[in-house]
Design an enzyme around this catalytic site. Structure first.
Site, PDB file in Angstrom:
ATOM      1  N   LYS A   1       0.853  -1.190   0.000  1.00 43.08           N
ATOM      2  CA  LYS A   1       0.000   0.000   0.000  1.00 43.08           C
ATOM      3  C   LYS A   1       0.886   1.236   0.000  1.00 43.08           C
ATOM      4  O   LYS A   1       1.723   1.409   0.886  1.00 43.08           O
ATOM      5  CB  LYS A   1      -0.908   0.002   1.237  1.00 43.08           C
TER       6      LYS A   1
ATOM      7  N   ASP B   1      -2.525  10.307   3.316  1.00 40.10           N
ATOM      8  CA  ASP B   1      -3.920   9.902   3.525  1.00 40.10           C
ATOM      9  C   ASP B   1      -4.639  10.962   4.357  1.00 40.10           C
ATOM     10  O   ASP B   1      -4.578  10.964   5.583  1.00 40.10           O
ATOM     11  CB  ASP B   1      -3.969   8.541   4.236  1.00 40.10           C
TER      12      ASP B   1
ATOM     13  N   LYS C   1     -10.129  13.079   7.655  1.00 41.15           N
ATOM     14  CA  LYS C   1      -9.664  12.776   9.009  1.00 41.15           C
ATOM     15  C   LYS C   1      -9.655  14.051   9.836  1.00 41.15           C
ATOM     16  O   LYS C   1      -9.357  15.125   9.310  1.00 41.15           O
ATOM     17  CB  LYS C   1      -8.225  12.224   8.972  1.00 41.15           C
TER      18      LYS C   1
ATOM     19  N   ASP D   1       1.595   6.535   5.292  1.00 42.56           N
ATOM     20  CA  ASP D   1       0.643   5.562   4.768  1.00 42.56           C
ATOM     21  C   ASP D   1       1.139   4.833   3.515  1.00 42.56           C
ATOM     22  O   ASP D   1       0.399   4.078   2.897  1.00 42.56           O
ATOM     23  CB  ASP D   1      -0.699   6.270   4.498  1.00 42.56           C
TER      24      ASP D   1
ATOM     25  N   ASP E   1     -12.046   7.132   3.513  1.00 41.47           N
ATOM     26  CA  ASP E   1     -10.849   6.907   4.333  1.00 41.47           C
ATOM     27  C   ASP E   1     -10.460   5.423   4.372  1.00 41.47           C
ATOM     28  O   ASP E   1      -9.384   5.079   4.843  1.00 41.47           O
ATOM     29  CB  ASP E   1     -11.084   7.451   5.752  1.00 41.47           C
TER      30      ASP E   1
ATOM     31  N   GLU F   1      -9.347   3.661   2.031  1.00 46.17           N
ATOM     32  CA  GLU F   1      -8.830   3.734   0.651  1.00 46.17           C
ATOM     33  C   GLU F   1      -7.767   2.675   0.376  1.00 46.17           C
ATOM     34  O   GLU F   1      -7.585   2.270  -0.768  1.00 46.17           O
ATOM     35  CB  GLU F   1      -8.262   5.131   0.386  1.00 46.17           C
TER      36      GLU F   1
ATOM     37  N   ARG G   1      -7.583  -0.494   0.984  1.00 45.76           N
ATOM     38  CA  ARG G   1      -8.092  -1.752   0.434  1.00 45.76           C
ATOM     39  C   ARG G   1      -8.478  -1.595  -1.038  1.00 45.76           C
ATOM     40  O   ARG G   1      -8.460  -2.561  -1.793  1.00 45.76           O
ATOM     41  CB  ARG G   1      -9.257  -2.262   1.291  1.00 45.76           C
TER      42      ARG G   1
HETATM   43  N1  BES Z   1      -4.169   4.705   6.807  1.00 46.05           N
HETATM   44  C1  BES Z   1      -5.289   4.454   7.619  1.00 46.05           C
HETATM   45  C2  BES Z   1      -5.003   3.490   8.777  1.00 46.05           C
HETATM   46  C3  BES Z   1      -4.058   4.002   9.825  1.00 46.05           C
HETATM   47  C4  BES Z   1      -4.534   4.682  10.920  1.00 46.05           C
HETATM   48  C5  BES Z   1      -2.711   3.750   9.743  1.00 46.05           C
HETATM   49  C6  BES Z   1      -3.670   5.144  11.889  1.00 46.05           C
HETATM   50  C7  BES Z   1      -1.832   4.197  10.711  1.00 46.05           C
HETATM   51  C8  BES Z   1      -2.323   4.904  11.789  1.00 46.05           C
HETATM   52  C9  BES Z   1      -6.411   3.867   6.786  1.00 46.05           C
HETATM   53  O1  BES Z   1      -6.469   4.282   5.466  1.00 46.05           O
HETATM   54  C10 BES Z   1      -7.709   4.270   7.416  1.00 46.05           C
HETATM   55  O2  BES Z   1      -7.981   5.436   7.436  1.00 46.05           O
HETATM   56  N2  BES Z   1      -8.454   3.296   7.896  1.00 46.05           N
HETATM   57  C11 BES Z   1      -9.709   3.552   8.512  1.00 46.05           C
HETATM   58  C12 BES Z   1     -10.706   2.515   8.014  1.00 46.05           C
HETATM   59  C13 BES Z   1     -12.110   2.800   8.410  1.00 46.05           C
HETATM   60  C14 BES Z   1     -12.616   4.043   7.706  1.00 46.05           C
HETATM   61  C15 BES Z   1     -12.951   1.611   8.047  1.00 46.05           C
HETATM   62  C16 BES Z   1      -9.517   3.441  10.015  1.00 46.05           C
HETATM   63  O3  BES Z   1      -8.788   2.572  10.466  1.00 46.05           O
HETATM   64  O4  BES Z   1     -10.095   4.251  10.720  1.00 46.05           O
HETATM   65 ZN    ZN Z   2      -4.723   4.875   4.625  1.00 46.20          ZN
HETATM   66 MN    MN Z   3      -7.534   6.090   5.229  1.00 45.98          MN
END
Ligand code: BES
Ligand code: ZN
Ligand code: MN
Length: 504
Positions: free
Chosen positions: A267, A272, A279, A290, A349, A351, A353
Site C-alpha cells: 500500500k 492519507d 480525518k 501511509d 478513508d 482507501e 483496500r
Molecule cells: N491509513 C489508515 C489506517 C491508519 C490509521 C494507519 C492510523 C496508521 C495509523 C487507513 O487508510 C484508514 O484510514 N483506515 C480507517 C478505516 C475505516 C474508515 C474503516 C480506520 O482505520 O479508521
Molecule cells: Zn490509509
Molecule cells: Mn484512510
C-alpha cells in the site's frame, strides 16, 4: 550509513574514539561480557566494580562511560563505553539481544568517528545480528534540516567488530548480508519519513526506477493514462481527488535457478487525508507514513536482488494520494475495480483496500505461488495489537504460520489473526458487489476479508497490517528510531529466502 568492518586487532591496540564492551546483568551485579577481557585487564580486573560504582547494572540499553586514564592506561582509546545487554540465558545471547546491543552501541557512540566493539561473536549469525543492529541503530534522518549533523548520515562513522574471526569467510558474508538488509530498511525509513510535499506517486515511482537500475531488477510504471486504459478503477478512484495522479509500479526480479515465486504488494498512499471522509486534525499528522507498505516492498525487492536469492519475485507498489476536492470520490460512489468487480465506497478513508484490491488482482494474473500484501491498513489493528506488533491474516493456515515464523526469526513482532465467517456479510452492498467498510467491531479483520475477495484461487495469500509498527511515535529504543521504522522489510526478505531454499 555507518561503515562496518571486522578486525583482528585487540581492543587495547585499536586506535578509536571509544571501545564498547557488553555489560551483562548478573545475579551479583554487572559482569563484563565475553570479548571484553583485554579491556578488563587494562583496568587491572576492576572494570566491573568501577562500572558498578558508577551505577551501572547491565540493564538492557543502559550506557556508562569510563575514561581509560583511570585504568592502567594500556588502551589506545580514551573511553570505554559499557552498553547493557540485560540478563543472558544459559545458552548465551539471543539474536534479538545482539541486534539491540548493536543498536544501543551505535546510538551511544553518536558524534564519534570510530568505535571498536569488544564482544565475542562466535558464529556468523551473531556477527550478522550485531552488525545489523548497529547499521539500523545509527540511522539518522536529517535531509530536511538546514544544517545536517556535519553531513554524517549516521550517528557514528565507523564501527569495528573485534570479537569475530575476521578472516573467516562466513563472518564476512554475514556482515555483507547485514549491510544489504540494513541499507534496505534504512531506505524504507527514508521514504516513510519524507514529507508528503516531497514524495508523491510520481516521485516514488521514479525512485523505484533508479533502484531497479542500480540493483538489477526490472521496473515498469503505469501512469494515470495507462491505469485508465487498463480500467484500474480502485487506484484511480482513490487518486482522483489529488493534483498528483496515481501510479502502479511493477518490480520484477528473476533468478536463473529459481523454481518458486512470490508476489509482494504494498500500500503506497503518499498522504492519507481521508478524502471527503476527512480525518480530523490529530489523526492526519502522521499520514505521510501511509506508504510504508510500498516502501517495505521496494526495500525488500532491492535486498532480495542484491542477495541474489534463487526465487522469482514480483513487487507491486500501489501509489496514490488520498485527497478531498471537487474531483474526489464521494461517499456513495460505486467504483469498477480492475477485473470488473464493483465496490460501493461508503467511506473514502478506507482507501488502502481499494488500491490494494487492484494491485492484488493484477499480481495474481502472473500466477504467483504465494502473495503477501503489506499495508498500514487500519487503526483497528493498532487497537488490537498495539504499536509494535503487526497482524497477519491469511487464506492458508500453514502459510500464515510460516510468515509469523519468518517474522519471529528476524525479530519483527507479529501475531496471527482470524477471518471470522460472519464478518464477510458486513461487506455486502445494496447496490454493488461489495462495500468498502464492514462493521466497526473487528475492523482490521474485515479489511483483510475484503482483500481476500481479490486473491485468485490457488494463491496462498497473507496480509500484514503494519499500521502500528510502521511509525514510531514513542521513544527510541534498541535499533528502532523515531518515525519510520522500515518494518516488514526484514520479514519479507526472510520469507523470500525461505521460499528460495524450500523451507516454505
Ligand atoms: N491509513 C489508515 C489506517 C491508519 C490509521 C494507519 C492510523 C496508521 C495509523 C487507513 O487508510 C484508514 O484510514 N483506515 C480507517 C478505516 C475505516 C474508515 C474503516 C480506520 O482505520 O479508521
Ligand atoms: Zn490509509
Ligand atoms: Mn484512510
Amino acid at each position: 550509513m555507518t561503515t562496518l568492518s571486522l578486525s583482528t586487532s585487540s581492543a587495547a591496540s585499536l586506535r578509536a574514539d571509544a571501545i564498547v564492551i557488553g555489560l551483562v546483568k548478573g545475579a551479583d551485579g554487572p559482569v563484563v561480557a565475553a570479548g571484553g577481557e583485554t579491556v578488563e585487564t587494562a583496568f587491572d580486573g576492576a572494570l566491573a566494580s568501577v562500572l558498578e560504582a558508577l551505577g551501572a547494572t547491565g540493564a538492557e540499553g543502559e550506557t556508562t562511560r569510563v575514561p581509560t586514564a583511570v585504568g592502567a592506561g594500556s588502551l589506545k582509546a580514551p573511553v570505554v563505553i559499557a552498553v547493557g545487554v540485560g540478563t543472558v540465558a544459559d545458552d548465551g545471547f539471543d539474536h534479538e539481544q545482539l541486534r539491540r546491543f548493536g543498536g544501543n552501541t551505535a546510538r551511544a557512540a553518536t558524534g564519534l568517528n570510530k568505535v571498536g566493539v569488544a564482544l565475542a561473536l562466535d558464529d556468523p549469525a551473531s556477527v550478522e545480528a550485531v552488525a545489523l543492529g548497529a547499521a539500523l541503530g545509527a540511522y539518522i534522518f536529517d535531509t530536511y534540516r538546514e544544517k545536517s549533523l556535519e553531513g554524517r548520515k549516521a550517528a557514528v562513522k565507523e564501527v569495528v567488530l573485534l570479537g569475530a574471526k575476521a578472516r573467516d569467510k562466513a563472518a564476512k558474508a554475514a556482515l555483507e548480508r547485514a549491510l544489504v538488509v540494513a541499507e534496505s530498511v534504512n531506505r524504507a525509513r527514508d521514504l516513510v519519513n519524507t514529507p508528503p510535499n516531497h514524495l508523491n506517486p510520481k516521485s516514488f515511482a521514479a525512485i523505484a526506477v533508479d533502484l531497479g537500475k542500480n540493483f538489477g531488477f526490472k521496473v515498469d510504471v503505469m501512469d494515470e493514462k495507462a491505469l485508465a486504459k487498463g480500467e484500474f478503477g480502485g487506484i484511480l478512484g482513490v487518486g482522483q481527488g489529488s493534483q498528483h495522479p496515481p501510479r502502479l509500479v511493477r518490480l520484477g526480479y528473476t533468478h536463473p535457478d529459481a523454481e518458486r515465486s512470490i508476489a509482494l504488494v504494498g500500500k503506497g498512499i503518499t498522504y492519507d487525508s481521508g478524502g471527503l471522509s476527512l480525518k480530523p486534525p490529530g489523526s492526519n499528522e502522521t499520514m505521510k507514513m501511509d506508504m510504508a507498505g510500498a516502501a517495505a516492498v521496494l526495500g525488500a525487492v532491492a535486498a532480495i536482488a542484491r542477495l541474489d536469492l534463487a526465487v522469482n519475485v514480483t513487487g507491486w507498489l500501489a501509489l496514490a494520494e488520498n485527497m478531498p476536492s471537487g474531483t474526489a470520490t464521494r461517499p456513495g460512489d460505486v467504483l469498477r475495480m480492475y477485473g470488473g468487480r464493483t465496490v460501493e465506497v461508503l467511506n473514502t478513508d478506507a482507501e488502502g483496500r481499494l488500491v490494494l484490491a487492484d494491485a492484488i488482482t493484477r499480481a495474481c494474473e502472473e500466477d504467483p505461488e504465494k502473495l503477501v500484501d503489506v499495508a498500514t491498513l487500519t487503526g483497528a489493528m493498532m487497537v488490537a495489537l498495539g504499536n509494535k506488533t503487526f497482524g497477519i491474516i491469511a487464506n492458508d493456515d500453514d502459510f500464515r504460520t510460516a510468515v509469523h515464523d519468518a517474522a519471529e526469526r528476524t525479530g519483527e513482532p507479529s501475531w496471527p489473526l482470524p477471518t471470522p465467517a460472519e464478518l464477510r456479510r458486513s461487506l455486502d452492498s445494496t447496490v454493488a458487489d461489495l462495500k468498502n467498510i464492514g462493521e466497526r467491531m473487528g475492523g482490521g479483520l474485515s479489511a483483510g476479508i475484503f482483500l481476500r475477495e481479490f486473491v485468485a484461487e490457488g494463491v496462498s495469500w497473507a496480509h500484514l497490517d503494519i499500521a502500528g509498527p510502521a511509525f514510531n511515535e514513542g521513544e527510541v529504543s534498541g535499533y528502532t528510531p523515531k518515525g519510520g521504522t522500515g518494518v516488514a522489510v526484514r520479514t519479507l526478505v526472510q520469507l523470500a529466502a525461505d521460499v528460495a531454499d524450500g523451507t516454505i
